[in-house]
Design a protein around this motif. Structure first.
Motif, mmCIF file in Angstrom:
data_model
loop_
_atom_site.group_PDB
_atom_site.id
_atom_site.type_symbol
_atom_site.label_atom_id
_atom_site.label_comp_id
_atom_site.label_asym_id
_atom_site.label_seq_id
_atom_site.Cartn_x
_atom_site.Cartn_y
_atom_site.Cartn_z
ATOM 1 N N UNK A 221 0.819 -1.214 0.000
ATOM 2 C CA UNK A 221 0.000 0.000 0.000
ATOM 3 C C UNK A 221 0.852 1.262 0.000
ATOM 4 N N UNK A 222 2.179 1.108 0.109
ATOM 5 C CA UNK A 222 3.097 2.247 0.097
ATOM 6 C C UNK A 222 4.144 2.012 -0.978
ATOM 7 N N UNK A 223 5.181 2.843 -0.980
ATOM 8 C CA UNK A 223 6.229 2.725 -1.982
ATOM 9 C C UNK A 223 7.202 1.599 -1.731
ATOM 10 N N UNK A 224 7.097 0.935 -0.575
ATOM 11 C CA UNK A 224 7.976 -0.179 -0.243
ATOM 12 C C UNK A 224 7.147 -1.384 0.166
ATOM 13 N N UNK A 225 7.731 -2.573 0.036
ATOM 14 C CA UNK A 225 7.069 -3.763 0.566
ATOM 15 C C UNK A 225 6.921 -3.622 2.074
ATOM 16 N N UNK A 226 5.714 -3.864 2.566
ATOM 17 C CA UNK A 226 5.454 -3.607 3.987
ATOM 18 C C UNK A 226 4.680 -4.741 4.646
ATOM 19 N N UNK A 227 4.641 -5.926 4.045
ATOM 20 C CA UNK A 227 3.975 -7.068 4.646
ATOM 21 C C UNK A 227 4.841 -7.749 5.693
ATOM 22 N N UNK A 228 4.338 -8.845 6.230
ATOM 23 C CA UNK A 228 5.101 -9.645 7.201
ATOM 24 C C UNK A 228 5.969 -10.615 6.396
ATOM 25 N N UNK A 229 7.083 -10.135 5.919
ATOM 26 C CA UNK A 229 7.894 -10.934 4.992
ATOM 27 C C UNK A 229 9.177 -11.450 5.636
ATOM 28 N N UNK A 230 9.677 -12.525 5.052
ATOM 29 C CA UNK A 230 11.021 -13.065 5.324
ATOM 30 C C UNK A 230 11.632 -13.273 3.940
ATOM 31 N N UNK A 231 12.469 -12.334 3.530
ATOM 32 C CA UNK A 231 12.901 -12.222 2.133
ATOM 33 C C UNK A 231 13.439 -13.527 1.559
ATOM 34 N N UNK A 232 14.299 -14.198 2.278
ATOM 35 C CA UNK A 232 14.969 -15.368 1.715
ATOM 36 C C UNK A 232 14.231 -16.677 1.958
ATOM 37 N N UNK A 233 12.968 -16.564 2.369
ATOM 38 C CA UNK A 233 12.097 -17.744 2.341
ATOM 39 C C UNK A 233 11.103 -17.600 1.184
ATOM 40 N N UNK A 234 10.199 -16.625 1.274
ATOM 41 C CA UNK A 234 9.155 -16.483 0.257
ATOM 42 C C UNK A 234 9.202 -15.140 -0.467
ATOM 43 N N UNK A 235 10.170 -14.294 -0.110
ATOM 44 C CA UNK A 235 10.351 -13.038 -0.822
ATOM 45 C C UNK A 235 9.659 -11.854 -0.169
ATOM 46 N N UNK A 236 10.033 -10.664 -0.621
ATOM 47 C CA UNK A 236 9.440 -9.430 -0.094
ATOM 48 C C UNK A 236 7.930 -9.378 -0.314
ATOM 49 N N UNK A 237 7.470 -9.954 -1.418
ATOM 50 C CA UNK A 237 6.079 -9.807 -1.818
ATOM 51 C C UNK A 237 5.133 -10.863 -1.282
ATOM 52 N N UNK A 238 5.566 -11.625 -0.269
ATOM 53 C CA UNK A 238 4.689 -12.615 0.355
ATOM 54 C C UNK A 238 4.580 -12.297 1.840
ATOM 55 N N UNK A 239 3.344 -12.111 2.311
ATOM 56 C CA UNK A 239 3.108 -11.795 3.716
ATOM 57 C C UNK A 239 2.664 -13.059 4.456
ATOM 58 N N UNK A 240 3.358 -13.382 5.522
ATOM 59 C CA UNK A 240 3.141 -14.638 6.236
ATOM 60 C C UNK A 240 1.809 -14.663 6.987
ATOM 61 N N UNK A 241 1.299 -15.869 7.193
ATOM 62 C CA UNK A 241 0.074 -16.052 7.957
ATOM 63 C C UNK A 241 0.319 -15.935 9.446
ATOM 64 N N UNK A 242 1.471 -16.431 9.899
ATOM 65 C CA UNK A 242 1.775 -16.463 11.332
ATOM 66 C C UNK A 242 3.270 -16.258 11.533
ATOM 67 N N UNK A 243 3.613 -15.496 12.560
ATOM 68 C CA UNK A 243 5.005 -15.388 12.989
ATOM 69 C C UNK A 243 5.023 -15.070 14.478
ATOM 70 N N UNK A 244 5.987 -15.627 15.184
ATOM 71 C CA UNK A 244 6.170 -15.278 16.593
ATOM 72 C C UNK A 244 7.640 -15.262 16.930
ATOM 73 N N UNK A 245 7.988 -14.423 17.906
ATOM 74 C CA UNK A 245 9.336 -14.323 18.427
ATOM 75 C C UNK A 245 9.296 -14.689 19.910
ATOM 76 N N UNK A 246 10.089 -15.678 20.297
ATOM 77 C CA UNK A 246 10.103 -16.115 21.700
ATOM 78 C C UNK A 246 11.526 -16.143 22.215
ATOM 79 N N UNK A 247 11.670 -15.802 23.501
ATOM 80 C CA UNK A 247 12.980 -15.785 24.153
ATOM 81 C C UNK A 247 13.084 -16.930 25.149
ATOM 82 N N UNK A 248 14.313 -17.381 25.374
ATOM 83 C CA UNK A 248 14.575 -18.394 26.387
ATOM 84 C C UNK A 248 16.005 -18.242 26.877
ATOM 85 N N UNK A 249 16.289 -18.920 27.970
ATOM 86 C CA UNK A 249 17.659 -18.956 28.478
ATOM 87 C C UNK A 249 18.496 -19.904 27.628
ATOM 88 N N UNK A 250 19.778 -19.633 27.459
ATOM 89 C CA UNK A 250 20.646 -20.540 26.685
ATOM 90 C C UNK A 250 20.679 -21.933 27.294
#
Length: 250
Positions: A221-250
């Motif tokens: 909707x803007x001049x740049x790709x702005x979806x939920x993308x991961x470039x080197x999986x499905x590219x800038x032009x594919x917006x993912x259905x689900x993503x989460x970031x989780x932290x844990x101790x090493x």
């Protein structure tokens, strides 16, 4: 983490969000250890105390300052969810103050807050796991052995490295970058054009906080790709259905 963990998290989120009341400030939601006066430090200490249900818990920065976290307790361990995209009900094109304190609903789209992420990573939770799913149901995961965020005076500068997983490392490009929003913009206008707060370089190869587009492929909707993308999986032009970031101790 095992695939069964990821699938259980996705199902929990997608089933419960249908009946969850939408909330602007997720810390207002009830915590599962209400009435327990013990001052737990994190999700790991909560889980070790016998709480095995995933959800919101009260933990403590110090002896006088409590705050709430989203815990995922699994057979693999104890994890703190800091970001999640499920259905697109939450607007992520928000000002700096919202990103600092957090927003959204813990069973849907939410952001834990930069202050919380700073505290968590500076008290030992430095292992980041990113879970992703496309609309046909394909699942990917990548882990970072080093994930740390500096404090507000450093604009929550990101340190991220040592990646392994089944997608290429697209977040390494953001290593050493400050966090930006449209009202505290980056030099290249990425936060404005990509309609999301993030640790922008010029600009980013992954955008978990991007605009939620249904069905995957999208026209920005803007001049740049702005979806939920991961470039080197499905590219800038594919917006993912689900993503989460989780932290844990090493």
């Amino acid at each position: 983490m095992k695939p069964v963990y990821f699938l259980s998290v996705v199902l929990w989120c997608m089933l419960t969000v249908c009946v969850a009341k939408h909330s602007e400030q997720w810390p207002a939601q009830k915590h599962l250890n209400k009435g327990d006066m013990f001052q737990y430090k994190d999700c790991k200490s909560v889980g070790k105390a016998g709480y095995n249900e995933s959800g919101v818990y009260m933990v403590w920065y110090n002896s006088t300052t409590p705050y709430k976290v989203v815990c995922q307790h699994t057979s693999d361990g104890f994890y703190t969810v800091i970001q999640q995209r499920v259905n697109g009900l939450e607007n992520f094109n928000r000002p700096w103050d919202d990103y600092v304190r957090g927003f959204g609903h813990t069973q849907g789209d939410f952001w834990a807050g930069l202050n919380q992420i700073y505290y968590l990573t500076n008290t030992g939770q430095t292992h980041l796991t990113v879970h992703m799913q496309d609309f046909p149901g394909n699942i990917r995961q990548i882990n970072y052995l080093n994930f740390k965020v500096e404090g507000p005076q450093q604009w929550y500068r990101l340190s991220i490295s040592n990646a392994y997983g089944d997608v290429p490392d697209d977040l390494g490009y953001n290593n050493g970058c400050f966090f930006y929003t449209y009202d505290r913009p980056d030099p290249y206008g990425c936060a404005h054009q990509m309609t999301a707060g993030w640790w922008y370089n010029y600009c980013t190869y992954a955008l978990p906080n991007g605009q939620y587009y249904h069905y995957g492929p999208y026209t920005p909707t803007t001049g740049m790709y702005n979806g939920i993308f991961w470039k080197d999986w499905l590219g800038f032009g594919y917006s993912l259905k689900y993503i989460s970031l989780v932290l844990s101790h090493p």
